[in-house]
Design a protein around this motif. Structure first.
Motif, PDB file in Angstrom:
ATOM      1  N   GLU A   1      25.346  46.829  40.647  1.00 43.67           N
ATOM      2  CA  GLU A   1      26.622  46.136  40.443  1.00 43.67           C
ATOM      3  C   GLU A   1      27.643  46.436  41.541  1.00 43.67           C
ATOM      4  N   TYR A   2      27.739  47.697  41.965  1.00 37.91           N
ATOM      5  CA  TYR A   2      28.764  48.037  42.942  1.00 37.91           C
ATOM      6  C   TYR A   2      28.444  47.425  44.308  1.00 37.91           C
TER       7      TYR A   2
ATOM      8  N   GLU B   1      24.241  36.769  40.946  1.00 37.97           N
ATOM      9  CA  GLU B   1      23.482  38.030  40.946  1.00 37.97           C
ATOM     10  C   GLU B   1      24.142  39.041  40.001  1.00 37.97           C
ATOM     11  N   LEU B   2      25.464  39.094  40.044  1.00 41.61           N
ATOM     12  CA  LEU B   2      26.187  40.059  39.232  1.00 41.61           C
ATOM     13  C   LEU B   2      26.029  39.764  37.740  1.00 41.61           C
ATOM     14  N   VAL B   3      26.005  38.482  37.387  1.00 36.67           N
ATOM     15  CA  VAL B   3      25.786  38.107  35.991  1.00 36.67           C
ATOM     16  C   VAL B   3      24.407  38.568  35.530  1.00 36.67           C
ATOM     17  N   GLU B   4      23.421  38.489  36.414  1.00 37.32           N
ATOM     18  CA  GLU B   4      22.079  38.975  36.074  1.00 37.32           C
ATOM     19  C   GLU B   4      22.088  40.475  35.816  1.00 37.32           C
ATOM     20  N   LEU B   5      22.874  41.202  36.597  1.00 39.16           N
ATOM     21  CA  LEU B   5      22.929  42.662  36.462  1.00 39.16           C
ATOM     22  C   LEU B   5      23.802  43.095  35.289  1.00 39.16           C
TER      23      LEU B   5
ATOM     24  N   VAL C   1      33.216  39.859  34.573  1.00 32.69           N
ATOM     25  CA  VAL C   1      32.377  39.220  35.594  1.00 32.69           C
ATOM     26  C   VAL C   1      32.352  37.714  35.363  1.00 32.69           C
ATOM     27  N   ALA C   2      32.200  37.297  34.109  1.00 36.06           N
ATOM     28  CA  ALA C   2      32.171  35.870  33.792  1.00 36.06           C
ATOM     29  C   ALA C   2      33.493  35.205  34.154  1.00 36.06           C
ATOM     30  N   LEU C   3      34.607  35.905  33.927  1.00 36.48           N
ATOM     31  CA  LEU C   3      35.920  35.347  34.257  1.00 36.48           C
ATOM     32  C   LEU C   3      36.078  35.185  35.763  1.00 36.48           C
ATOM     33  N   ASN C   4      35.681  36.200  36.514  1.00 34.70           N
ATOM     34  CA  ASN C   4      35.787  36.115  37.974  1.00 34.70           C
ATOM     35  C   ASN C   4      34.844  35.056  38.538  1.00 34.70           C
ATOM     36  N   ARG C   5      33.689  34.925  37.923  1.00 38.35           N
ATOM     37  CA  ARG C   5      32.756  33.884  38.367  1.00 38.35           C
ATOM     38  C   ARG C   5      33.351  32.493  38.151  1.00 38.35           C
TER      39      ARG C   5
END
Length: 385
Positions: A262-263, A293-297, A304-308
């Motif tokens: 994630e980082y 990729e981050l949503v997968e992790l 994360v969903a909000l930033n996406r």
């Protein structure tokens, strides 16, 4: 003995005592006693090996205190069973002490406070100011954290993931500013030590890269009046190019290990923002790929969903981004601010103004609240013109 020497040596000596088996609170008391003796005996001139001197004195004071306790016989048996004192690398000691301060039995807030006190060397007053609470409240929080750790020993460093999480939260807290202590800079310093302790861990390098890539923009985040400046409007000439270069190099070194985390992904997104010469030149399609990729992790992370959703709003249009925002929990922090941004991009100024005003009511800081209220007022003026 100068303040800088005290700041550097205190956590180092504390680390050694913890590694040798001393519980946290007793080790800290012994180190403080050793520092007081140093002030009396050094008379302004430190010995050739000040750390070794302090370790020897602190360990002796720890043993003396232990032997004088009511359960003297049992404690002496325990002391005899402890590993014999010996030299150790500072990296291992630092990781052990960070592991202790970031113990999973502590709340994130308590872990951050204890880390700043024990490893960072900050005073209780400085930590209290950064958290905007009375010094007495912070002293109680740190005291409770130390009591929680009694008996929670480590024979070896604990979970690096837990340490990374606390350092990430510490940086996020400090990045907003406030107080005389620069908590974000302290988080970076400690993450450097951690990354040196675990050189093969790509996520430790990824977290350090993420911090540097964000911290590089700090000079441009506020204007002369101290008000927040959105990323798109920042003067990019104020960004720290050397810090960005270091962050990118760390990220590249982490990514080639092919153990994505994630980082590292968050750092990759930050690097793309930093690489753009202007907001208009931001590579949003690639940023969206990294968010995928981050949503997968982290599939369960609503932030994360909000930033996406912001990235989707730039790639597929603001209405597509708004549909994603509307599917998220209405109480999610900054949800209204993201909705306002996307409504404005879609040309719906009335809805954007309402959302900015709603976001201001739950803003995490006065600076952010002021910024959001000004955005709402700006759009209301534009509608009336």
């Amino acid at each position: 003995m100068g303040d800088h020497l005290l700041r550097d040596l205190t956590p180092q000596v504390l680390s050694v005592l913890v590694r040798r088996g001393a519980d946290f609170a007793a080790a800290e008391d012994a180190v403080q006693d050793a520092l007081l003796e140093a002030l009396r005996r050094w008379d302004g001139d430190a010995p050739d090996d000040p750390k070794g001197w302090l370790v020897t004195v602190a360990w002796r004071k720890f043993l003396d205190a232990r032997r004088s306790a009511s359960a003297r016989a049992l404690r002496e048996v325990a002391v005899r069973r402890e590993p014999a004192p010996g030299p150790a690398g500072q990296a291992d000691d630092t990781l052990l002490l960070l592991s202790r301060c970031c113990h999973p039995s502590l709340t994130p807030a308590s872990a951050i406070a204890l880390t700043l006190r024990a490893v960072g060397g900050l005073t209780t007053a400085q930590i209290a100011q950064a958290f905007m609470v009375p010094e007495s409240t912070m002293a109680q929080r740190i005291s409770r954290a130390k009591k929680t750790l009694v008996g929670a020993g480590f024979a070896a460093p604990g979970d690096v993931r837990a340490v990374l999480r606390v350092l990430y939260l510490m940086f996020d807290r400090g990045f907003a500013g406030g107080g005389e202590a620069d908590i974000a800079a302290e988080a970076i310093r400690l993450t450097r030590q951690l990354a040196a302790s675990v050189p093969g861990d790509p996520e430790a390098a990824g977290l350090l890269a993420l911090m540097l890539l964000h911290h590089a923009r700090r000079a441009a985040r506020t204007d002369a009046a101290g008000e927040l400046v959105p990323l798109a409007l920042q003067d990019r000439s104020l960004w720290d190019a050397a810090m960005i270069s270091e962050g990118v190099a760390l990220l590249q070194g982490a990514l080639v290990r092919d153990r994505l985390g994630e980082y590292q992904v968050q750092a990759a997104i930050a690097a793309l923002h930093d690489d753009a010469a202007s907001a208009e030149e931001t590579d949003w399609p690639q940023i969206l790929e990294w968010y995928d990729e981050l949503v997968e992790l982290a599939p369960a992370n609503p932030v994360v969903a909000l930033n996406r959703a912001v990235a989707v709003g730039h790639v597929d249009g603001p209405l597509a981004g708004l549909r994603l925002v509307e599917s998220l929990d209405a109480n999610l922090p900054r949800r209204d601010a993201v909705a306002a941004y996307l409504h404005e991009r879609a040309g719906n100024l009335e809805a954007a103004a309402r959302s900015y005003a709603a976001a201001a009511r739950t803003a995490p800081s006065s600076a952010e609240m002021t910024h959001l209220l000004k955005q709402a007022a700006r759009l209301n003026r534009a509608r009336s013109d």
